[in-house]
Every structure is written in structure tokens, then in C-alpha cells.
Design an enzyme around this catalytic site. Structure first.
Site, PDB file in Angstrom:
ATOM      1  N   HIS A  29     102.758 -49.389  81.438  1.00  0.00           N
ATOM      2  CA  HIS A  29     101.450 -50.064  81.366  1.00  0.00           C
ATOM      3  C   HIS A  29     101.465 -51.351  80.536  1.00  0.00           C
ATOM      4  O   HIS A  29     100.412 -51.764  80.038  1.00  0.00           O
ATOM      5  CB  HIS A  29     100.399 -49.085  80.823  1.00  0.00           C
ATOM      6  CG  HIS A  29     100.627 -48.658  79.387  1.00  0.00           C
ATOM      7  ND1 HIS A  29     100.314 -47.411  78.917  1.00  0.00           N
ATOM      8  CD2 HIS A  29     101.136 -49.321  78.322  1.00  0.00           C
ATOM      9  CE1 HIS A  29     100.618 -47.326  77.629  1.00  0.00           C
ATOM     10  NE2 HIS A  29     101.115 -48.482  77.249  1.00  0.00           N
ATOM     11  N   HIS A  60      95.723 -48.477  72.007  1.00  0.00           N
ATOM     12  CA  HIS A  60      96.489 -49.324  71.083  1.00  0.00           C
ATOM     13  C   HIS A  60      95.597 -50.061  70.096  1.00  0.00           C
ATOM     14  O   HIS A  60      95.879 -51.176  69.695  1.00  0.00           O
ATOM     15  CB  HIS A  60      97.301 -50.352  71.859  1.00  0.00           C
ATOM     16  CG  HIS A  60      98.218 -49.790  72.898  1.00  0.00           C
ATOM     17  ND1 HIS A  60      97.761 -49.174  74.035  1.00  0.00           N
ATOM     18  CD2 HIS A  60      99.564 -49.755  72.976  1.00  0.00           C
ATOM     19  CE1 HIS A  60      98.796 -48.792  74.769  1.00  0.00           C
ATOM     20  NE2 HIS A  60      99.898 -49.122  74.151  1.00  0.00           N
ATOM     21  N   GLU A 104     105.848 -42.922  74.010  1.00  0.00           N
ATOM     22  CA  GLU A 104     104.800 -42.759  75.043  1.00  0.00           C
ATOM     23  C   GLU A 104     105.249 -41.865  76.199  1.00  0.00           C
ATOM     24  O   GLU A 104     104.431 -41.450  77.018  1.00  0.00           O
ATOM     25  CB  GLU A 104     104.380 -44.122  75.595  1.00  0.00           C
ATOM     26  CG  GLU A 104     103.602 -44.962  74.604  1.00  0.00           C
ATOM     27  CD  GLU A 104     103.319 -46.367  75.127  1.00  0.00           C
ATOM     28  OE1 GLU A 104     102.302 -46.933  74.732  1.00  0.00           O
ATOM     29  OE2 GLU A 104     104.118 -46.906  75.922  1.00  0.00           O
ATOM     30  N   HIS A 146     111.398 -48.530  75.176  1.00  0.00           N
ATOM     31  CA  HIS A 146     111.141 -49.878  74.667  1.00  0.00           C
ATOM     32  C   HIS A 146     110.915 -49.859  73.171  1.00  0.00           C
ATOM     33  O   HIS A 146     110.444 -48.875  72.610  1.00  0.00           O
ATOM     34  CB  HIS A 146     109.968 -50.556  75.381  1.00  0.00           C
ATOM     35  CG  HIS A 146     108.596 -49.957  75.168  1.00  0.00           C
ATOM     36  ND1 HIS A 146     108.294 -48.652  75.476  1.00  0.00           N
ATOM     37  CD2 HIS A 146     107.434 -50.501  74.719  1.00  0.00           C
ATOM     38  CE1 HIS A 146     107.000 -48.436  75.235  1.00  0.00           C
ATOM     39  NE2 HIS A 146     106.463 -49.533  74.758  1.00  0.00           N
TER      40      HIS A 146
END
Lengths: 287, 131
Positions: A12, A59, A240, A193
Site C-alpha cells: 500500500h 500511519h 506489516e 521494506h
């Protein structure tokens, strides 16, 4: 009774929003990423979900460090996106399904998950971009949503095992919902990531591919990892993956892989996509 | 609970945003969050020092923001999700910030990502003892 049609898990990252806004889907940089999505859109056109229950992390748009729930469930009639401060355009509001939200909340608390309940909630790119990837074009969203956030901002994070169990519990709640609705369960974020520090840019393709395989046939295998393990193996923000695990855990029986796709990089991130059909639901329809 | 922070020390080049960091950086991160509003972004750009004075940050934190020293901001409790709003206010992408944090030119950083990202080898565990 409600039917879970399957699960879709996708990355995302905010730059996807910029790529969509600037119509860069066919640029050489972006095409290998966006090319993953048409088969999943075609499947969604066939199974036609009414509601998407979405596991993701906020976030900082709705929750900040002042109050950070480990897990929170939205129960609003409508969810709005807002300026997140990094330049991606906001999208149309998404309709909620408060009755289903409250049923999930009641089921989770009965199941001893002490979640936070939210009758007002902004939704950030982690919910809106996956919707835009599944249903492109900027029209009205064809699904209502039930947002379920998981804290991946502030350690200590929930464990992968707990996240998986949350997904199982949400799956049981949906299966016991009295309304005749078709439900898609989504998990967004990842895959490997790291955005910060000297290890920024860390990618672990073998780990990502192992996880994508495990999510199809042996998802519980991933619950042996700790949050620390995920930071090490998948990068500081690669935790995530837990949203993918929760979305998979909501499907109780056998699943069939509809499509999977993996591409490095999208910005700093390994882009992953996995769509799974709930075989139990397919059988129920055939009967 | 013993050693939550210690447990992360073995991972190279990584400051995990735990209680220690969050307590240090609370007001720095609050400042970053204010940049979600266009008016605040404009006010910050119009007078950075004066804008930073509005938050009860340490002088060290203010200087790190003025210097756009992201590794320093992280060391002083900044969280990358929030710090990126400073970068965006400056018109920079996450990749530009990553190039700054890793000390390589942006095109070199981008090329590393296109080639598959920062390699696993040497970047998993400082001691090499992690399973």
C-alpha cells in the site's frame, strides 16, 4: 448468513497513490507492479463482495502517539481520507457497515480481544490505496468497509501469533453474521521494506516469497516468528506482514490461490499481491 | 519484560521505535504531525526557527530539523512515518530521504532499489548469531 468469498493481500505504499494520480501505471517503472492487478480485479468482478473487512496499520492519520491502540475496529457509517502531509491526493469517502462492525466488535470482545471501538475514524492510504488498486477509476466504491487497524508504529507491536488469532476470530465473527452479504477480507502493507536509518532499502525476497507460499497452504507456520524476527527478516516496516496473516487467518478451511504477484521495487518496498478464494464459500454456492 | 530494546540491538543500521525513542521524540513527532495541514506547512516554510519554537522540543531536536539531518532526528526520537512529512513539505520523496539517511546520491539509491534493494548479506545481524 454472510459468506467470506476470500482474501486479498496487497502492498500500500503512498507512492502508488502518486502513480495513480499522475496516470503512470504504464510507465516502465510502474508497469511491472500494476500488471499484477487485472487478474484479481477480474476475480472480484466474479465474486462481487458487498463488504471489505480490511486489516491495516494507520500511519498517524487517525491514531497518533498520544493514543495508540494495538487493535481498533471502525464502526462508522462513513470513513473519510484526509491530507496525510505527503502529497497524495485524497479519495472519495468510503461507506461503512456499522451493523457488521458492531457484530465483529461484540464477537471479538466475547472472544477476549480487548479492542478499541471507533464510531469516528479517518482512513489513510493503507486502506484507500488497496481499494483504488482493486477498483480503479475513481468512481464510487463498490464495497462498504470495516476497518481494523493494527499498531505497527509504536513498539511493542502485537505478535504475529496474536495477529493471526485476531484474524481467526474476525473470520468466525463474519461467518456468524446473520445478513446475507458477501465479505472480502483484506490485509494491506509490506512486503519487506525498511524506510529508516542506514539499513533503508533492505529487501528480503526469499523471505517474502516463503511467506507468500506459506499464506496459501501453511499460514500458521508464520506464527512462530516474533515481531523482532520480522524486523530482522523483513525490515523495520516489514512487520506489516501481520496484516496479511490476519486476513489469511479469517479463512478457516481450504483455499485456492487465485493470483499472486511480486515485484521489487515500488519506491523502497517489495510490492506483493496475493488473492485467495475461500473454497468453503465456493462449495456453498455450488450446492 | 527483559531486554525489549536490547533484543533489537543486533539488527544493523536500525533504530527501533520503542518506548525509549517515543518518549524522547514525542514533541518532535507532534511537530511533524502538524505538517499534515497545508496552513502549517506554509507557516513552517515561512519561518522554520520560529515555527519550531512552538513545540517544547530540545534545541538539539530543532537543530536536527533545521539541518534536515534525518539520522539525527531518528536518534533523537523521530519516527520515520512522521519525519517523512518534513521531507514531503520540502517536496522530497521517501527515496530522497532514504538516500540522505544512507549517505548515497539519490540516483545511486534508486539504482540499488531497482537492482533488488539492499542485500540481505551483512544486513540481518551484527553478530551473525541470529537464527
Amino acid at each position: 448468513m454472510a459468506t467470506i468469498v476470500g482474501s486479498v493481500m496487497t502492498s500500500h505504499v503512498p507512492s502508488i497513490g502518486n502513480a495513480i494520480a499522475k496516470h503512470r501505471e504504464n510507465d516502465p517503472y510502474w508497469k511491472p507492479f500494476f500488471d499484477g492487478y487485472p487478474p484479481v480485479r477480474a476475480w472480484l468482478d466474479r465474486v462481487k463482495p458487498d463488504v471489505a473487512v480490511v486489516f491495516y496499520q494507520d500511519h498517524g492519520l487517525n491514531f497518533f502517539l498520544d493514543k495508540m491502540p494495538t487493535f481498533a475496529v471502525g464502526a462508522a457509517p462513513e470513513y473519510r481520507n484526509a491530507d496525510e502531509g505527503w502529497g497524495i491526493p485524497t479519495v472519495k469517502p468510503v461507506k461503512g457497515d456499522p451493523a457488521l462492525s458492531w457484530h465483529i466488535i461484540e464477537s471479538l470482545v466475547a472472544d477476549e480481544f480487548d479492542i478499541t471501538m471507533c464510531q469516528e475514524m479517518k482512513v489513510d492510504h493503507a486502506l484507500t490505496l488497496p481499494l483504488a488498486l482493486m477498483w480503479p477509476g475513481g468512481g464510487d466504491w463498490p464495497v462498504r468497509v470495516v476497518p481494523i487497524t493494527m499498531n505497527h508504529v509504536q513498539h511493542p507491536l502485537p505478535s504475529p501469533k496474536r495477529s493471526y488469532r485476531l484474524g481467526e476470530s474476525v473470520g468466525r465473527a463474519i461467518a456468524s453474521w446473520k445478513e446475507d452479504v458477501r465479505v472480502l477480507v483484506m490485509g494491506t502493507g509490506g512486503l519487506s521494506h525498511q524506510l529508516d536509518g542506514q539499513r533503508a532499502g533492505f529487501i528480503n525476497k526469499p523471505f517474502d516469497l516463503m511467506c507468500m507460499d506459506a499464506l496459501v497452504d501453511d499460514p500458521k507456520k508464520l506464527t512462530r516468528y516474533s515481531a523482532l524476527d520480522l524486523v530482522r527478516e523483513a525490515g523495520a516496516q516489514g512487520t506489516e506482514l501481520m496484516a496479511w496473516m490476519a486476513a489469511r487467518a479469517a479463512l478457516p478451511g481450504r483455499v485456492t490461490k487465485v493470483h499472486s504477484h511480486y515485484h521489487v521495487p515500488i519506491s523502497n518496498t517489495a510490492g506483493g499481491l496475493l488473492a485467495l478464494q475461500n473454497d468453503g464459500a465456493a462449495l456453498a454456492r455450488a450446492a | 519484560m527483559k531486554g525489549y530494546n536490547e533484543a533489537f540491538q543486533d539488527i544493523p543500521g536500525t533504530v527501533v521505535f520503542d518506548a525509549t525513542q517515543s518518549r524522547l521524540g514525542y514533541h518532535l513527532n507532534q511537530f511533524c504531525m502538524s505538517l499534515m495541514k497545508a496552513d502549517n506547512r506554509a507557516a513552517f516554510k515561512a519561518g522554520e526557527r520560529a515555527y519550531l519554537e512552538r513545540w517544547p522540543m530540545t534545541e538539539e531536536q530543532r537543530q536536527a530539523v533545521l539541518d534536515r539531518d534525518y539520522n539525527r532526528m531518528i536518534a533523537l526520537g523521530g519516527n520515520i512515518y512522521f519525519l517523512a512529512k518534513i521531507g514531503a513539505t520540502d517536496g522530497f520523496s521517501f527515496q530522497n530521504l532514504a538516500s540522505k539517511m544512507t549517505g548515497v546520491p539519490e540516483d545511486e539509491y534508486k539504482a540499488m532499489m531497482v537492482a533488488g534493494g539492499r542485500p540481505i548479506e551483512g544486513n540481518r545481524s551484527k553478530t551473525g548469531k541470529a537464527k
